[in-house]
Scaffold this active site. Structure first.
Site, PDB file in Angstrom:
ATOM      1  N   ARG A 170       1.017  -1.128   0.095  1.00  0.00           N
ATOM      2  CA  ARG A 170      -0.064  -0.127   0.088  1.00  0.00           C
ATOM      3  C   ARG A 170       0.925   1.252   0.094  1.00  0.00           C
ATOM      4  O   ARG A 170       1.899   1.261   0.860  1.00  0.00           O
ATOM      5  CB  ARG A 170      -0.828  -0.172   1.175  1.00  0.00           C
TER       6      ARG A 170
ATOM      7  N   ASP B  59       0.573   5.515   0.657  1.00  0.00           N
ATOM      8  CA  ASP B  59      -0.438   6.397   1.444  1.00  0.00           C
ATOM      9  C   ASP B  59      -0.918   7.523   0.001  1.00  0.00           C
ATOM     10  O   ASP B  59      -0.263   7.516  -0.931  1.00  0.00           O
ATOM     11  CB  ASP B  59       0.101   7.123   2.476  1.00  0.00           C
TER      12      ASP B  59
ATOM     13  N   ARG C 266       9.044   7.723   5.984  1.00  0.00           N
ATOM     14  CA  ARG C 266       8.730   9.170   6.370  1.00  0.00           C
ATOM     15  C   ARG C 266       9.038   9.259   7.592  1.00  0.00           C
ATOM     16  O   ARG C 266       9.745  10.463   7.713  1.00  0.00           O
ATOM     17  CB  ARG C 266       7.292   9.268   5.877  1.00  0.00           C
TER      18      ARG C 266
END
Length: 248
Positions: free
Chosen positions: A49, A51, A194
């Site tokens: 996945r 974001d 991140r």
């Protein structure tokens, strides 16, 4: 028969990879396009996945279809109807038990920081105004390779069974007016890259030292790590698989 799709996308218009109610995703658009071309309802499974706003230079997904397909023809037809932000790079026939997510042996990401304000690159990199000590950031990045538990960089309230990841590469590279962080591992936790970048930026600003980074890693506490940098500077760049899964 099972097929792998190799694709890339600009994540700016999408609310991430995964389908969700009341928001458009890459998976939803791709499934609709595949279903249109093949005239059957097609479900796809992605390698992972991403974001909202995150980009992918390479990502894989698999789907099943009863009939034999001409892969080059399918690639052409999909690219003809997909939005300009999504491109199919190749279609592969694979072993029937091959899995885009679980068979991946390595994943790589890049994070792009720009030191120059660029109106045309606003959604392609993180504009950072202050100078950074890149040498210090690289020394700190090496520390990551000595650890496997990265709970301190994981998004809270995630349902993973383990926070262990094996990082094989983590390095900062200067590229003109840009600074690019490259990282590879067998797997990543949600928000991990991140959060790592935000923490290493604090090293580059001399707000944090290597001893402080080690303490954060040992704490397994997300609140002690640095901030999560904006999604639009992040790129999934490569996913690797054993060659045995591909049919010739």
């Amino acid at each position: 028969m099972r097929y792998f799709l190799e694709l890339s996308y600009n994540g700016t218009p999408y609310h991430g990879w995964q389908k969700q109610p009341n928001a458009i995703s890459v998976q939803e658009v791709l499934e609709k396009s595949l279903s249109t071309v093949l005239r059957n309802k097609i479900d796809i499974t992605g390698a992972g996945r991403t974001d909202t706003g995150v980009h992918a230079k390479q990502i894989m997904a698999h789907f099943d279809y009863e009939e034999s397909l001409i892969t080059d023809e399918l690639q052409y037809k999909l690219n003809a109807i997909l939005p300009s932000e999504i491109a199919i790079k190749k279609v592969y026939l694979v072993q029937e038990n091959a899995h885009a997510r679980f068979d991946a042996t390595s994943r790589s990401y890049e994070y792009h920081i720009s030191f120059v304000k660029d109106p045309f690159g606003i959604y392609k990199s993180y504009y950072f105004k202050k100078p950074l000590d890149v040498d210090a950031m690289n020394e700190a990045a090496k520390i990551l390779l000595n650890y496997t538990n990265f709970k301190c960089f994981s998004k809270s309230k995630t349902d993973v069974k383990t926070y262990n990841c094996t990082i094989t590469n983590a390095v900062w590279e200067n590229n003109g007016d840009q600074l690019i962080f490259k990282i590879s591992a067998n797997r990543f936790l949600r928000n991990m890259v991140r959060a790592i970048v935000g923490t290493l930026i604090e090293i580059g600003e001399h707000k944090l030292n290597n001893e402080g980074l080690i303490a954060i890693l040992k704490s397994e506490d997300r609140s002690k790590a640095g901030y999560s940098v904006p999604a639009h500077g992040l790129y999934l760049t490569a996913i690797e698989y054993p060659q045995i899964i591909y049919k010739k």
